[in-house]
Enzyme design. Structure first.
Site, mmCIF file in Angstrom:
data_model
loop_
_atom_site.group_PDB
_atom_site.id
_atom_site.type_symbol
_atom_site.label_atom_id
_atom_site.label_comp_id
_atom_site.label_asym_id
_atom_site.label_seq_id
_atom_site.Cartn_x
_atom_site.Cartn_y
_atom_site.Cartn_z
ATOM 1 N N ASN A 24 -0.883 5.976 -9.584
ATOM 2 C CA ASN A 24 0.139 5.684 -8.583
ATOM 3 C C ASN A 24 0.750 4.317 -8.869
ATOM 4 O O ASN A 24 0.232 3.548 -9.687
ATOM 5 C CB ASN A 24 -0.429 5.788 -7.158
ATOM 6 C CG ASN A 24 -1.459 4.720 -6.836
ATOM 7 O OD1 ASN A 24 -1.229 3.523 -7.004
ATOM 8 N ND2 ASN A 24 -2.626 5.155 -6.350
ATOM 9 N N HIS A 46 -1.049 -3.074 -10.957
ATOM 10 C CA HIS A 46 -2.273 -3.810 -11.276
ATOM 11 C C HIS A 46 -2.605 -3.672 -12.767
ATOM 12 O O HIS A 46 -3.004 -4.645 -13.423
ATOM 13 C CB HIS A 46 -3.430 -3.280 -10.435
ATOM 14 C CG HIS A 46 -4.733 -3.967 -10.699
ATOM 15 N ND1 HIS A 46 -5.769 -3.363 -11.372
ATOM 16 C CD2 HIS A 46 -5.163 -5.220 -10.405
ATOM 17 C CE1 HIS A 46 -6.785 -4.206 -11.473
ATOM 18 N NE2 HIS A 46 -6.452 -5.330 -10.899
ATOM 19 N N GLN A 79 -8.567 13.616 -21.472
ATOM 20 C CA GLN A 79 -8.604 13.101 -22.845
ATOM 21 C C GLN A 79 -9.049 14.169 -23.836
ATOM 22 O O GLN A 79 -9.899 15.007 -23.539
ATOM 23 C CB GLN A 79 -9.558 11.908 -22.928
ATOM 24 C CG GLN A 79 -9.553 11.205 -24.284
ATOM 25 C CD GLN A 79 -10.327 9.898 -24.244
ATOM 26 O OE1 GLN A 79 -10.973 9.568 -23.260
ATOM 27 N NE2 GLN A 79 -10.253 9.140 -25.327
ATOM 28 N N GLN A 80 -8.444 14.119 -25.009
ATOM 29 C CA GLN A 80 -8.811 15.033 -26.087
ATOM 30 C C GLN A 80 -10.310 14.921 -26.365
ATOM 31 O O GLN A 80 -10.842 13.833 -26.536
ATOM 32 C CB GLN A 80 -8.016 14.684 -27.340
ATOM 33 C CG GLN A 80 -8.190 15.644 -28.498
ATOM 34 C CD GLN A 80 -7.334 15.207 -29.677
ATOM 35 O OE1 GLN A 80 -7.541 14.139 -30.243
ATOM 36 N NE2 GLN A 80 -6.375 16.036 -30.042
ATOM 37 N N ARG A 95 -15.776 17.071 -28.705
ATOM 38 C CA ARG A 95 -16.705 18.205 -28.714
ATOM 39 C C ARG A 95 -15.991 19.492 -29.123
ATOM 40 O O ARG A 95 -16.571 20.339 -29.801
ATOM 41 C CB ARG A 95 -17.323 18.413 -27.329
ATOM 42 C CG ARG A 95 -18.319 17.363 -26.900
ATOM 43 C CD ARG A 95 -18.941 17.745 -25.564
ATOM 44 N NE ARG A 95 -19.763 18.950 -25.680
ATOM 45 C CZ ARG A 95 -20.151 19.677 -24.624
ATOM 46 N NH1 ARG A 95 -19.758 19.348 -23.409
ATOM 47 N NH2 ARG A 95 -20.918 20.742 -24.814
ATOM 48 N N SER A 97 0.804 -1.228 0.000
ATOM 49 C CA SER A 97 0.000 0.000 0.000
ATOM 50 C C SER A 97 0.843 1.288 0.000
ATOM 51 O O SER A 97 0.421 2.284 -0.612
ATOM 52 C CB SER A 97 -0.979 0.009 1.176
ATOM 53 O OG SER A 97 -0.312 -0.082 2.414
ATOM 54 N N ARG A 101 -2.945 -5.761 -18.285
ATOM 55 C CA ARG A 101 -2.830 -5.301 -19.664
ATOM 56 C C ARG A 101 -1.561 -5.751 -20.383
ATOM 57 O O ARG A 101 -1.476 -5.631 -21.608
ATOM 58 C CB ARG A 101 -2.929 -3.772 -19.701
ATOM 59 C CG ARG A 101 -4.217 -3.230 -19.096
ATOM 60 C CD ARG A 101 -5.461 -3.789 -19.776
ATOM 61 N NE ARG A 101 -6.692 -3.169 -19.253
ATOM 62 C CZ ARG A 101 -7.901 -3.402 -19.712
ATOM 63 N NH1 ARG A 101 -8.076 -4.257 -20.701
ATOM 64 N NH2 ARG A 101 -8.958 -2.799 -19.178
ATOM 65 N N ARG A 156 -11.408 2.164 -17.661
ATOM 66 C CA ARG A 156 -12.028 1.216 -16.729
ATOM 67 C C ARG A 156 -11.189 1.086 -15.454
ATOM 68 O O ARG A 156 -11.682 0.594 -14.443
ATOM 69 C CB ARG A 156 -12.197 -0.166 -17.374
ATOM 70 C CG ARG A 156 -13.115 -0.195 -18.595
ATOM 71 C CD ARG A 156 -14.523 0.270 -18.256
ATOM 72 N NE ARG A 156 -15.448 0.080 -19.363
ATOM 73 C CZ ARG A 156 -15.657 0.959 -20.340
ATOM 74 N NH1 ARG A 156 -14.983 2.101 -20.336
ATOM 75 N NH2 ARG A 156 -16.527 0.711 -21.301
#
Length: 247
Positions: free
Chosen positions: A174, A180, A97-98, A101, A65, A185, A89
């Site tokens: 962090n 994780h 994020q770009q 709009r 931690s 990924r 997620r």
């Protein structure tokens, strides 16, 4: 509307990261106040090798931690909206994020999946569709502007944009969240695009902070076995079921 390549850059990381983690871990086991130790850490009175060894040993015990006190911030471009939907997620993180709009997509860049890119007829159809989308976006935007909706033209025209549309994003995580993130990924089961991005991020983290990320990567690389069910395993490592078979 050209194809866009992936680019991952480290913008920032917590300064004095090793010293901070050493102090944080020590506070858990130290009767004194680590703030009194802090000047000695910054002055180099406690060797970095000693700090790194201590941190690594505590991490081996499963106590992780305190590594949340150190964060990395990356700027990433050349990923698709399909990829960014997967990234966000991961909840213990910050994202910028770009925006479709506010950024006009008249010359939209895009990402081509390798499986499509290597088949000529598939690539041709894909690129033709990207052209069709780009044309539809421009037409809709012009129609909206002519109708007096110029300030909102982008946000309505963007509804035709595909998941292949390239996006840019700034991510802060962090170290615990990053570990994780890499566990999931960097796995061979992860989608190819997010895995490619994660591999680049991990390479940077290993270079910048080996005391934490030396053994980072897919879960199997840390565990020595695949935590997935047998039917999902890639075969790189035996599954837990295979290891315990016959016990």
């Amino acid at each position: 509307m050209p194809e866009k390549d992936l680019r991952v850059e480290l913008l920032s990381m917590t300064p004095n990261a090793l010293e901070l983690l050493y102090a944080s871990f020590r506070q858990c086991y130290h009767a004194g106040f680590v703030a009194d130790m802090w000047p000695r850490l910054l002055n180099g009175e406690i060797e970095k090798e000693k700090q790194a060894t201590f941190v690594s040993k505590v991490l081996e015990s499963g106590h992780d931690s305190p590594i949340e006190h150190v964060s990395f911030t990356f700027a990433i471009e050349g990923i698709s909206r399909a990829c960014s939907h997967q990234i966000v997620r991961h909840r213990i993180a910050s994202y910028s994020q770009q925006s479709q709009r506010y950024v006009t997509e008249n010359d939209m860049d895009y990402i081509i999946p390798p499986a499509i890119a290597k088949i000529p007829e598939a690539r041709e159809r894909f690129e033709k569709f990207m052209e069709e989308v780009g044309s539809a976006y421009k037409d809709l935007r012009e129609i909206l502007v002519d109708a007096g909706r110029e300030d909102k033209a982008n946000e309505d025209a963007r509804f035709v944009l595909p998941q292949a549309a390239e996006t840019k994003i700034v991510i802060t995580m962090n170290c615990r969240s990053l570990m994780h993130f890499f566990n999931l990924r960097c796995c061979q089961r992860a989608q190819w695009e997010v895995r490619k991005m994660a591999d680049k991020m991990l390479k940077i983290c290993k270079e910048e902070f080996p005391a934490i990320f030396e053994h980072g990567g897919a879960s199997c690389e840390q565990l020595g076995y695949c935590p997935e069910a047998d039917r999902f395993a890639c075969g790189r490592y035996p599954t837990l079921k295979q290891l315990t078979k016959g016990e």
